[in-house]
Design an enzyme around this catalytic site. Sequence first.
Site, PDB file in Angstrom:
ATOM      1  N   ARG A   1       0.832  -1.207   0.000  1.00 39.20           N
ATOM      2  CA  ARG A   1       0.000   0.000   0.000  1.00 39.20           C
ATOM      3  C   ARG A   1       0.865   1.254   0.000  1.00 39.20           C
ATOM      4  NH1 ARG A   1      -1.294   2.488   4.422  1.00 39.20           N
ATOM      5  NH2 ARG A   1      -1.413   0.618   5.719  1.00 39.20           N
TER       6      ARG A   1
ATOM      7  N   TYR B   1     -15.241  19.011 -14.990  1.00 37.46           N
ATOM      8  CA  TYR B   1     -15.669  17.617 -15.134  1.00 37.46           C
ATOM      9  C   TYR B   1     -16.654  17.269 -14.007  1.00 37.46           C
ATOM     10  CZ  TYR B   1     -15.497  12.594 -14.346  1.00 37.46           C
ATOM     11  OH  TYR B   1     -15.845  11.292 -14.083  1.00 37.46           O
TER      12      TYR B   1
ATOM     13  N   ASP C   1      -5.997  19.975 -14.835  1.00 30.76           N
ATOM     14  CA  ASP C   1      -6.436  18.667 -15.319  1.00 30.76           C
ATOM     15  C   ASP C   1      -6.034  18.583 -16.786  1.00 30.76           C
ATOM     16  OD1 ASP C   1      -7.781  16.445 -16.306  1.00 30.76           O
ATOM     17  OD2 ASP C   1      -9.606  16.826 -15.156  1.00 30.76           O
TER      18      ASP C   1
ATOM     19  N   LYS D   1      -7.817   7.051 -19.299  1.00 29.84           N
ATOM     20  CA  LYS D   1      -8.092   7.544 -20.646  1.00 29.84           C
ATOM     21  C   LYS D   1      -6.927   7.268 -21.584  1.00 29.84           C
ATOM     22  CE  LYS D   1     -11.956   9.074 -18.811  1.00 29.84           C
ATOM     23  NZ  LYS D   1     -11.820   8.885 -17.349  1.00 29.84           N
TER      24      LYS D   1
END
Length: 371
Positions: free
Chosen positions: A47, A99, A170, A195
């Site tokens: 982690r 967004y 972004d 993406k």
Amino acid sequence: MKTETIAIHAGNHVDKATRAVIQPIIMSTTFERGDDGGFPAGYIYSRSANPNRHALERVLAQLEGGTEAASFSSGNAAGMSVFQSLKPGTHIIAPDDMYHGLRNQLKNLFAGILTFDFIDVNDEEVLQQHIKPETGLIWIETPSNPLLKITDIKKVVTIAKANGIKVLCDNTFATPICQRPLELGADMVMHSATKYFGGHSDLMGGALITAEKSDWWAKIRQVQEMGGAIPSPMDCYYLVRSIKTLPYRVKGHVQNAQLLAEYLERHPNVEKVMYPGLPSHPQHEIAKDQMLAFGGMLSFIIKGDENDTHNIINKLKLFIKATSLGGVESLIEHRATVEGPDTKTPRNLLRVSVGLEHIDDLIADLEQALA
């Protein structure tokens, strides 16, 4: 090194144990301590850190020209880590067409913890009017989703720096192949790695890249490691693999998007095309100044109503009706439906993620659907 070389080599090394040209996937969740109680390899628990995640973060940082990167399980997790890192009461300025997933995070999860204004950040006067003593972050998204607005990064940075405010961009739509916000003065860059970095619509991820190591960055790292919204070693491995072809895939997306935008702009049943590579785009000159290429996303408004947009989509044979973007296949969607009742998107707008099919086939499919 040039971008194409970075994409291939920055996230990879020859495995010392086997001399394999491609590094292995390290699935172990825990790592052996040395005799002195330390960790000879530098890893403790997956982690906190993992070899595959380190490889991914190394290539992400170098692609964006940043000092360091942090990877997450999704773009939304990356965005949320930024909000979680801010002190309660911090004021955020964000675009009015931000967004919707991250906008809804702020409105639904951080109401009462942070304050925020969604404004036209491209209007300098409006931006100046909304700066408060407690404003800590200006969030920009350029090109924006789905209106393809272009924000002048250098102008926003100048205003922010004069007021001691951080700027995060972004860069999902553009990717570092088309735009490098850190070189234009932004403090941090965010990506939905799902993406274009993933590029094949089969894995999820998010990323933050910082211009410098700072107390803010240390806090974000704490959120990443303690919160645990991290990508698996397998996801990191496949993201590194996909990124190796990113520069060449994006070049294909850009070429197809430009040709498709030019075709749509000439079509009698299309009212408007939103693509920064078109001279008709209201911020075309800004895009030329700050972008290396114009990206693979476009939106267009048809001459008709919402029912007409659905009729067009339903007649398409090659374009797939689906959310998301950046894959090799072309996707189209009625964005207002996806965004919900508070959408600012016109009801007759269609958003297109232009894929890597042959442009003649894409144009032919749209031609029969728009007829």
